[in-house]
Write a protein that holds these residues in place. Structure first.
Motif, mmCIF file in Angstrom:
data_model
loop_
_atom_site.group_PDB
_atom_site.id
_atom_site.type_symbol
_atom_site.label_atom_id
_atom_site.label_comp_id
_atom_site.label_asym_id
_atom_site.label_seq_id
_atom_site.Cartn_x
_atom_site.Cartn_y
_atom_site.Cartn_z
ATOM 1 N N ALA A 141 0.896 -1.174 -0.019
ATOM 2 C CA ALA A 141 -0.077 0.111 -0.053
ATOM 3 C C ALA A 141 0.886 1.278 -0.103
ATOM 4 N N GLY A 142 2.101 1.025 0.794
ATOM 5 C CA GLY A 142 2.789 2.428 0.981
ATOM 6 C C GLY A 142 3.509 2.564 -0.684
ATOM 7 N N LEU A 143 3.723 1.870 -1.514
ATOM 8 C CA LEU A 143 4.356 1.992 -2.682
ATOM 9 C C LEU A 143 3.331 2.046 -3.802
ATOM 10 N N TYR A 144 1.984 2.334 -3.345
ATOM 11 C CA TYR A 144 1.064 2.564 -4.362
ATOM 12 C C TYR A 144 1.357 3.753 -5.508
ATOM 13 N N TRP A 145 1.973 4.711 -5.078
ATOM 14 C CA TRP A 145 2.494 5.915 -5.601
ATOM 15 C C TRP A 145 3.440 5.393 -6.987
ATOM 16 N N LEU A 146 4.052 4.208 -6.634
ATOM 17 C CA LEU A 146 5.143 3.780 -7.570
ATOM 18 C C LEU A 146 4.465 2.664 -8.581
ATOM 19 N N TRP A 147 3.719 1.890 -8.011
ATOM 20 C CA TRP A 147 3.088 0.770 -8.788
ATOM 21 C C TRP A 147 1.639 0.924 -9.479
ATOM 22 N N GLY A 148 1.126 1.940 -9.010
ATOM 23 C CA GLY A 148 -0.160 2.450 -9.400
ATOM 24 C C GLY A 148 -0.407 2.620 -11.038
#
Length: 238
Positions: A69-76
């Motif tokens: 969830a914390g890396l959503y900005w990257l894998w979104g």
């Protein structure tokens, strides 16, 4: 010219997972990044609160969930671009279309509105408009299609009668009814006309070159009226 494509070739042209060009498109502008970052932060905080409530028992599960969830900005962007690819990949039949540019013109399109207040305190609605280029393409059978994309400086090289190529999608095996079209490629200018980059460019250009080398034009171009799809007899299914 309309040449049917095998499913294998089509899946090379529009892969299941987003390409680098598609990732860049889905990344968006700075406000889009901020939205994804906010979602990531809120998700991590929510998972942290849940962990405080339920204790350490489920920590081994919550930790990887929080990391994702914390890396959503990257894998979104990968997710959203891949879902967009899926919308095109659901069509069972596809073909390579080579036609010509029939018309080119520029319009101003409304892309959104904003509410603001002027110096007198009155509510004012501001319209956001964008200049877009409209490109109409047709082939010798009379099939025509048109795409509209944001105007770019490179688009000034597009003129009527240029060769234009694309991939068309259909629910019918004979491609007699076209449901969707992809990016337009103009080989004489090595120019792409698209908003979202559906196609793997290097794969498409290689296919275009090989088909161009295998067949010389035989008939004079005569647009309009397309009773049914037409296939060249000397080109097998790709």
């Amino acid at each position: 010219m309309l040449v049917p494509l095998t499913r294998q070739k089509f899946e090379q042209l529009i892969p299941r997972i987003a390409t680098s060009d598609q990732y860049k498109y889905a990344w968006g502008k700075f406000p889009d990044f901020l939205k994804r970052l906010l979602i990531s932060v809120v998700s991590v905080v929510a998972i942290w609160i849940v962990r405080l409530i339920i204790g350490e028992r489920f920590g081994i599960i919550l930790f990887p969930v929080g990391a994702i969830a914390g890396l959503y900005w990257l894998w979104g962007p990968v997710l959203w671009a891949s879902l967009r690819n899926t919308e095109y990949r659901k069509y069972p039949y596809s073909g390579f279309l080579r036609g010509r540019v029939l018309d080119v013109y520029i319009t101003e399109e409304l892309i959104g509105t904003e509410e603001t207040v002027n110096n007198k305190g009155d509510l004012v609605i501001v319209e956001n408009r964008e200049r877009r280029i409209n490109v109409e393409v047709g082939d010798e059978t009379g099939f025509t299609t048109q795409i509209q994309v944001p105007l770019r400086r490179s688009h000034q090289d597009i003129v009527p009668n240029q060769i234009a190529e694309m991939v068309v999608l259909s629910n019918r095996p004979d491609l007699s009814s076209i449901a969707k079209v992809t990016d337009i490629y103009i080989p004489s200018r090595n120019l792409w006309v698209s908003d979202y980059p559906y196609l793997q460019k290097n794969v498409f250009i290689d296919m275009s070159r090989r088909l161009r080398d295998s067949r010389e034009p035989r008939s004079r171009f005569a647009p309009r009226r397309r009773p049914r799809a037409s296939y060249p007899q000397d080109v097998e299914e790709w």
